[in-house]
Every structure is written in structure tokens, then in C-alpha cells.
Design an enzyme around this catalytic site. Structure first.
Site, PDB file in Angstrom:
ATOM      1  N   HIS A  25     -19.154  -3.072 -41.962  1.00  0.00           N
ATOM      2  CA  HIS A  25     -20.417  -2.895 -41.232  1.00  0.00           C
ATOM      3  C   HIS A  25     -21.589  -2.722 -42.201  1.00  0.00           C
ATOM      4  O   HIS A  25     -22.713  -3.112 -41.889  1.00  0.00           O
ATOM      5  CB  HIS A  25     -20.321  -1.682 -40.308  1.00  0.00           C
ATOM      6  CG  HIS A  25     -19.305  -1.841 -39.225  1.00  0.00           C
ATOM      7  ND1 HIS A  25     -19.631  -2.198 -37.936  1.00  0.00           N
ATOM      8  CD2 HIS A  25     -17.953  -1.700 -39.242  1.00  0.00           C
ATOM      9  CE1 HIS A  25     -18.533  -2.274 -37.203  1.00  0.00           C
ATOM     10  NE2 HIS A  25     -17.499  -1.970 -37.969  1.00  0.00           N
ATOM     11  N   ASP A 124     -26.460  -0.971 -36.166  1.00  0.00           N
ATOM     12  CA  ASP A 124     -25.180  -1.558 -35.795  1.00  0.00           C
ATOM     13  C   ASP A 124     -24.995  -1.388 -34.288  1.00  0.00           C
ATOM     14  O   ASP A 124     -25.405  -0.378 -33.705  1.00  0.00           O
ATOM     15  CB  ASP A 124     -24.059  -0.849 -36.558  1.00  0.00           C
ATOM     16  CG  ASP A 124     -22.723  -1.563 -36.461  1.00  0.00           C
ATOM     17  OD1 ASP A 124     -22.158  -1.615 -35.352  1.00  0.00           O
ATOM     18  OD2 ASP A 124     -22.223  -2.045 -37.495  1.00  0.00           O
TER      19      ASP A 124
END
Length: 458
Positions: A25, A124
Site C-alpha cells: 500500500h 488508501d
């Protein structure tokens, strides 16, 4: 040539980016941050202290470390740093982090210089709690989706999967059946991806809801790779979507949490073109010793040269590669702890990539035209593996676990056998499509330009 006045105006706009603190991520959001910085935006990164990147690699960014600064907060401080339980940080921060995130955003917005404005927050998708915080501050939130459009399509189909009984862990009778509405998937792919369904149900439900409520979604992909999935995304998400293949813009080596072994390039330079199998199963995967040895024997039996990344902790119960017999490597193989993956994939000696099928790794391989052998460790990985092997046909999926004969056959098929030539050709064609998409007028070029204009208009 870029208009200097326009650049000055853009410099007065600051973007705050907030990644989930795990390697798969962190990489894409820092790649995105670099791309946006190159377009004239000032960049602030919000990050936890856990797994924080090396700030010295990003002197052009401002970092603020938040949400896990209090050692007395046992909800966070008692969590392990590795293994599946490390991921519990995500639901805990989503549940308890709103007040602190709001304070940090308010401070930054108040501290902005008179000629600088905070344009938006990009998080995210898994930081779904950030949507209500941004709304309360009248700040636009955009989402970076670190998985594929196809994966999102599967997520929004979960109620249908549940109704059809695909998520029942006790039903083993239909594993090889085609999934209704997803003819490219088998029921077992869905069961594997959502094996922790009771835990994932709430997280994914909230993620989808708050992604739909966002002001825009940035996808680490490109139109020509997942064009068949665009219709679903447009139907499900009212805000604009931007498809940008981040590995084509910048490598992710500077955001690595592990040290790279760069001596591998001297060895690769000595190998013939397209002769080396690169093997890496990501930053968090683990295997039992029995499976580790089966992987090793499959590599040897393939009779192909290989570069194998074995991360410390990859083999359960071992520090590194102690279970391997003496003399295992011979002259064909090399084992290392970590490498700059994108640079390795771009090397002319690499002929194929055996991957855990994480989306970053898969996309990096596509962008370099490298065919793949797919294994998976759950989550989005079986879906990625099935889509890439059965729909795009750029690799072979080892869907039945670890068996040395199947491993060796798959390696030879993808790398040297005549029957695998179509796989190698498909991989080359996809790379060409990715390259063309970045040219002026191409889909990715236009998508990035649209994103820059959109953020500038907020």
C-alpha cells in the site's frame, strides 16, 4: 514547454496523502505522490510510525507521523509487527482514529501559508474513516485503490456471492464450478479470496460505501488492461475515476521497508537474455518448511536459471533458508533477501516472474512485458491470478498448491516451451499497450492530465 505562471499557481496547492502502512500500500501512494509533485503540487504525507518509510528518500515531501504515537495505547502498541495480526491496525485505526486525524488536518489547514491552499486528501481506500473526517472539514477526499478494477467488481458482488453460498467455508462441493456472473472465476477462487469473510464483511462494506462517497478514485491500472471492468466501476462509483499505471512513472525502490541487495545486477548482467526466472512472493507471505522445499525442488527440476527472493521470516520456524540442503543452488540459482523488484523485472536477463499475485507485483510485471507464473496466498491474489492467466493469458496459475512436478512444468511452459509462446507474446503486447497509453493522447496520459486538472479545480 510548461507555462511557468501555471506551475507557480500549482505550487500553491498542497495535497495530503495517507497510505495504509504495509509495503503493498505504501509503494503506490508514494509513487502517486511523486507524480503529483512533478506536476507542481506540494506534498504532505501522513503516516503511522509503524512501517514508516525512510524520509531521507523524500526530501521534497513533508511527513507527519500520526495515530500511533502514544506508547500507552495498548490497542496499537501490543499488536505484532509481522504476520496476519499486524493487519489489525487497519480496523482499530478506522474505529478510533477520527478525532486525531481531524486535529492533524485542522492544524495543517490553519498553518497553510496565505498563498497556499490544501486542495484535497488522498487516502488508501482502506482508510474509510477518513471520509467523514474530510466531510466535517469541507475537504475533498480522493481514494487511491491499490487493487484492480476486477477486484473491486468482485467486492461489490459479495452480497450475490453470499446469497449463492459461495462464501460458506463448509461447502466443498462446488469448488471447481464457474461462478455465476463471473465465468472467468471458479467458486474456489472466491472462497480463497474471502476466506475470512466474517472479518472482511464489515471492513469491505464500509470501504465500498466510503469509496462511493469520495470525490474521486485513482486506480493503479490502465484502461487497456481492464477495459471490461470499467463499465462496472462507472456504474457503481458516481465520482470520476482516473486510471494511472504508477509503475510506468516511477520505480518503488525508494519506498522499500527492506534493504536491497544490488549485487544481483552483476550476476544478471552475466546471464543470457530472457533466461532467468525471478521468484518473489511479496513482503508478508509465509510458507511451511515442507512447501518451501517443494518450491526449491521444482525450481531445480525446471532446469532454468533463477533469482529467488527469500525474505527473512518467509519460512515458518526458520530464520532464513536453513532448511535447504547443502549444494542446492548449484550454478543455476541465486538466493537473496530482497531486491529492487521493478529494476530486476526491467533487466533483459529476466524471462519470467513467479509471483504471489499481489496487484503491485502483477502490474509491475505487465509494465515490463514479463510473463508470469502465479501462486496465491489469499485476499485479492487468487482473483488477480485467475484474471491474468485465464482472461489476459499472460501466465500460468499454479492453483493446486505446491508440487514440484507442476512447478517445473509451469516454469518450462512459460519460459521455453513452444506451447508457451502465446503467453510470452501476450505479455509483450500488454507492455506495448501500457507504453502507448502513456504517450500524448493515450489513455493513461489523458487520465493523469485530467486528475491534475480536477485537483486544481477543487
Amino acid at each position: 514547454m510548461e507555462n511557468k505562471t501555471e506551475t507557480t499557481v500549482r505550487r500553491r496547492r498542497r495535497i495530503i496523502l495517507f497510505p495504509v502502512p504495509f509495503q503493498g500500500h505504501i509503494n503506490p501512494i508514494l509513487q502517486l505522490a511523486n507524480v503529483l509533485y512533478s506536476k507542481g503540487f506540494s506534498i504532505t504525507i501522513f503516516h503511522t510510525n509503524f512501517n514508516k518509510p525512510k524520509t531521507s528518500n523524500y526530501p521534497h515531501f513533508t511527513f507527519r507521523f500520526i495515530l500511533d504515537n502514544d506508547p500507552q495505547d495498548e490497542r496499537i502498541s501490543n499488536l505484532p509487527t509481522h504476520g496476519p495480526l499486524a493487519g489489525m491496525r487497519i480496523p482499530i485505526i478506522n474505529e478510533h482514529g477520527a478525532d486525531e486525524l481531524r486535529r492533524e488536518l485542522e492544524l495543517l489547514m490553519l498553518a497553510s501559508e496565505e498563498d497556499e491552499e490544501v486542495s484535497c486528501l488522498i487516502t488508501d481506500a482502506l482508510w474509510y474513516f477518513a471520509q467523514s473526517v474530510a466531510d466535517s472539514l469541507n475537504l475533498r477526499r480522493l481514494v487511491l485503490m491499490t487493487s484492480s478494477l476486477f477486484n473491486f467488481h468482485a467486492h461489490v458482488s459479495l452480497p450475490q456471492f453470499d446469497e449463492l453460498g459461495y462464501l460458506d467455508p463448509d461447502d466443498k462441493t462446488r469448488l471447481e464450478e464457474q461462478a455465476s456472473g463471473f465465468p472467468m472465476l471458479k467458486v474456489k477462487d472466491i472462497k480463497s479470496a474471502y476466506s475470512n469473510w466474517q472479518i472482511l464483511k464489515e471492513i469491505l462494506g464500509k470501504m465500498i460505501k466510503q469509496t462511493k462517497a469520495s470525490s474521486g478514485v485513482i486506480w493503479n491500472s490502465f484502461k487497456e488492461l481492464e477495459e471490461s471492468e470499467l463499465e462496472t466501476v462507472i456504474r457503481e462509483i458516481p465520482a470520476p475515476s482516473f486510471l494511472i499505471p504508477l509503475p510506468k512513472h516511477l520505480t518503488a525502490s525508494s519506498s522499500s521497508l527492506l534493504d536491497h541487495d544490488r549485487t544481483v545486477f552483476q550476476w544478471l548482467d552475466q546471464q543470457p537474455p530472457s533466461s532467468v526466472l525471478y521468484v518473489s512472493f511479496g513482503s508478508t507471505s509465509e510458507v511451511d518448511e515442507k512447501d518451501f522445499l517443494e518450491i526449491a525442488r521444482g525450481l531445480v527440476d525446471s532446469k532454468q536459471s533463477f533469482l529467488w527472493v527469500v525474505r527473512p521470516g518467509f519460512v515458518k520456524g526458520s530464520t532464513w533458508v536453513e532448511p535447504l540442503p547443502d549444494g542446492f543452488l548449484g550454478e543455476r540459482g541465486r538466493i537473496v533477501k530482497w531486491v529492487p523488484q521493478q529494476e530486476v523485472l526491467a533487466h533483459g536477463a529476466i524471462g519470467a516472474f513467479w509471483t504471489h499475485s499481489g496487484w503491485n507485483s502483477t502490474l509491475e510485471s505487465v509494465c515490463e512485458g514479463v510473463p508470469m507464473i502465479f501462486s496465491d496466498f489469499g485476499l485479492d491474489q487468487p482473483l488477480n491470478a485467475r484474471y491474468m492467466s485465464d482472461v489476459l493469458k499472460v501466465g500460468v496459475y499454479l492453483e493446486n498448491g505446491w508440487e514440484r512436478g507442476e512447478i517445473a512444468n509451469a516454469i518450462r511452459r512459460v519460459m521455453v516451451d513452444e506451447e508457451g509462446e502465446y503467453i510470452r507474446q501476450n505479455a509483450r503486447v500488454l507492455k506495448q499497450k501500457a507504453d502507448v497509453s502513456l504517450m500524448k493522447g493515450g489513455s493513461s496520459y489523458e487520465s493523469l492530465e485530467s486528475l491534475v486538472s480536477y485537483i486544481s479545480s477543487l
